[in-house]
Scaffold this active site. Structure first.
Site, PDB file in Angstrom:
ATOM      1  N   THR A 164       0.545   7.523  -8.940  1.00 22.38           N
ATOM      2  CA  THR A 164       0.624   6.382  -8.259  1.00 22.38           C
ATOM      3  C   THR A 164       1.364   5.943  -8.696  1.00 22.38           C
ATOM      4  O   THR A 164       1.299   5.296  -9.372  1.00 22.38           O
ATOM      5  CB  THR A 164      -0.636   6.511  -7.524  1.00 22.38           C
ATOM      6  OG1 THR A 164      -0.112   5.106  -6.283  1.00 22.38           O
ATOM      7  CG2 THR A 164      -1.633   5.702  -8.341  1.00 22.38           C
ATOM      8  N   ASN A 165       2.485   5.971  -7.739  1.00 22.08           N
ATOM      9  CA  ASN A 165       3.893   4.188  -7.321  1.00 22.08           C
ATOM     10  C   ASN A 165       2.603   3.117  -7.483  1.00 22.08           C
ATOM     11  O   ASN A 165       2.867   2.158  -8.085  1.00 22.08           O
ATOM     12  CB  ASN A 165       4.841   4.265  -6.674  1.00 22.08           C
ATOM     13  CG  ASN A 165       5.663   6.149  -6.847  1.00 22.08           C
ATOM     14  OD1 ASN A 165       6.642   5.198  -7.565  1.00 22.08           O
ATOM     15  ND2 ASN A 165       5.096   6.694  -6.599  1.00 22.08           N
ATOM     16  N   THR A 166       1.904   3.204  -5.745  1.00 21.00           N
ATOM     17  CA  THR A 166       0.975   1.443  -5.782  1.00 21.00           C
ATOM     18  C   THR A 166       0.017   0.696  -6.844  1.00 21.00           C
ATOM     19  O   THR A 166       0.325   0.001  -6.545  1.00 21.00           O
ATOM     20  CB  THR A 166       0.509   1.948  -4.788  1.00 21.00           C
ATOM     21  OG1 THR A 166       1.802   2.241  -3.247  1.00 21.00           O
ATOM     22  CG2 THR A 166      -0.068   1.146  -3.490  1.00 21.00           C
ATOM     23  N   GLN A 198      -7.267  -1.685  -1.643  1.00 13.89           N
ATOM     24  CA  GLN A 198      -5.922  -2.303  -1.755  1.00 13.89           C
ATOM     25  C   GLN A 198      -6.181  -3.538   0.245  1.00 13.89           C
ATOM     26  O   GLN A 198      -5.721  -4.191  -0.047  1.00 13.89           O
ATOM     27  CB  GLN A 198      -5.165  -0.923  -1.240  1.00 13.89           C
ATOM     28  CG  GLN A 198      -4.385  -0.202  -2.429  1.00 13.89           C
ATOM     29  CD  GLN A 198      -4.116   0.957  -1.991  1.00 13.89           C
ATOM     30  OE1 GLN A 198      -3.788   1.270  -1.535  1.00 13.89           O
ATOM     31  NE2 GLN A 198      -3.586   1.767  -3.804  1.00 13.89           N
ATOM     32  N   CYS A 230       7.114   6.557  -3.375  1.00 16.31           N
ATOM     33  CA  CYS A 230       5.890   7.340  -3.536  1.00 16.31           C
ATOM     34  C   CYS A 230       5.243   9.230  -4.068  1.00 16.31           C
ATOM     35  O   CYS A 230       6.265   9.669  -3.707  1.00 16.31           O
ATOM     36  CB  CYS A 230       5.289   6.757  -1.831  1.00 16.31           C
ATOM     37  SG  CYS A 230       3.941   7.325  -1.248  1.00 16.31           S
ATOM     38  N   THR A 231       4.367   8.883  -4.037  1.00 19.71           N
ATOM     39  CA  THR A 231       4.127  10.172  -4.805  1.00 19.71           C
ATOM     40  C   THR A 231       3.560  11.659  -4.051  1.00 19.71           C
ATOM     41  O   THR A 231       3.775  12.752  -4.156  1.00 19.71           O
ATOM     42  CB  THR A 231       2.756  10.297  -6.257  1.00 19.71           C
ATOM     43  OG1 THR A 231       1.835   9.618  -5.679  1.00 19.71           O
ATOM     44  CG2 THR A 231       3.325   9.485  -7.206  1.00 19.71           C
ATOM     45  N   GLU A 232       3.331  11.037  -2.869  1.00 21.43           N
ATOM     46  CA  GLU A 232       3.366  12.001  -1.690  1.00 21.43           C
ATOM     47  C   GLU A 232       4.432  12.370  -0.710  1.00 21.43           C
ATOM     48  O   GLU A 232       5.280  13.368  -0.495  1.00 21.43           O
ATOM     49  CB  GLU A 232       2.318  11.085  -0.458  1.00 21.43           C
ATOM     50  CG  GLU A 232       1.193  11.848  -0.538  1.00 21.43           C
ATOM     51  CD  GLU A 232       0.675  10.369  -1.801  1.00 21.43           C
ATOM     52  OE1 GLU A 232      -0.521  10.342  -2.746  1.00 21.43           O
ATOM     53  OE2 GLU A 232       1.020   9.477  -1.652  1.00 21.43           O
ATOM     54  N   MET A 281      -5.279  10.256  -5.666  1.00 21.15           N
ATOM     55  CA  MET A 281      -4.645   8.394  -4.846  1.00 21.15           C
ATOM     56  C   MET A 281      -3.027   9.468  -4.617  1.00 21.15           C
ATOM     57  O   MET A 281      -2.060   8.863  -5.164  1.00 21.15           O
ATOM     58  CB  MET A 281      -4.488   7.975  -5.498  1.00 21.15           C
ATOM     59  CG  MET A 281      -6.095   6.740  -6.164  1.00 21.15           C
ATOM     60  SD  MET A 281      -5.947   5.771  -7.765  1.00 21.15           S
ATOM     61  CE  MET A 281      -5.335   6.383  -8.927  1.00 21.15           C
TER      62      MET A 281
END
Length: 232
Positions: free
Chosen positions: A83-85, A52, A196-198, A10
């Site tokens: 994933t942060n979200t 989401q 956010c991990t990206e 994710m």
């Protein structure tokens, strides 16, 4: 060495970064041919993203809880929700298993406080920036959290989903993020949480006038510390 369970996909772009960091950090600490003991459950992000967008968080949480149970059955001694979200459903995931879930916001807040800072800007998906599940967790550690204005939040969210999650890294988008970072600094941010991990695929320390807190790396570092706590 404990086994780390990765609940990923994710997006898989950031999950791949988790895997790289876990192995790199383990080798740095133990030397030689050592690598991280880990198991990975990678979900179909399109299914999660749809839930989401529709606000069906409980259903998304159950999907991740089922994956967490599979990781525990596969031998994971701890879990990373990569994933942060989706930490919006962290409590639901944690309740489904008997092994600890290392909360990403907690590891991030620890790093900010260790750095002697209190006022931080937060970049992430709109869910992360606008809802309380993540900001509130950081604030619970005594931090003052600033987020971009509506236009800035829109830019950051769009780049995450339309570019970074697809592995697209554009210089134009980097400059847009830098403009948002500068606005947060002008508003009083002493550091920037890359929530956010990206985002770490796009923004590096040289792109910010204040310290960055890269949540993927910080999460991986905490996991390796935990995994090696009893190592000789």
């Amino acid at each position: 060495m404990k086994t780390i369970g990765l609940l990923g996909g994710m997006s898989w772009e950031s999950t791949a970064e988790y895997y790289r960091l876990l192995n790199q950090l383990t080798r740095e600490r133990l030397g030689g041919l050592h690598s991280s003991k880990c198991v990975l459950y990678s979900v179909d992000f399109a299914e999660i993203e749809r839930l989401q967008a529709e606000g069906r968080w409980e259903q998304a949480g159950e999907m991740l809880a089922e994956a967490a149970r599979a990781l525990e059955s596969a031998g994971a001694d701890m879990l990373l929700l990569c994933t942060n979200t989706m930490h919006k459903v962290a409590d639901q995931v944690s309740a489904a298993v008997n092994v600890p879930l290392l909360h990403l916001a907690d590891t991030t807040a620890d790093a900010v406080r260790t750095g002697g800072l209190r006022h931080v800007g937060l970049l992430g998906t709109a869910f992360t920036m606008e809802q309380d599940f993540y900001r509130g967790r950081l604030e619970g550690h005594g931090l003052d959290v600033l987020v971009p204005d509506a236009a800035g939040r829109g830019t950051v969210h769009r780049v995450i989903y339309e570019e970074l999650c697809l592995g697209i890294v554009r210089e134009e988008s980097r400059k847009s993020f830098q403009a948002v970072i500068n606005q947060l600094v002008d508003a009083g941010a002493e550091g920037i949480v890359l929530g956010c991990t990206e985002i770490e695929l796009l923004i590096q320390p040289e792109h910010s006038p204040v310290p960055l807190f890269p949540t993927t790396r910080l999460h991986a570092e905490a996991a390796v510390t935990h995994a090696l706590a009893d190592a000789p």
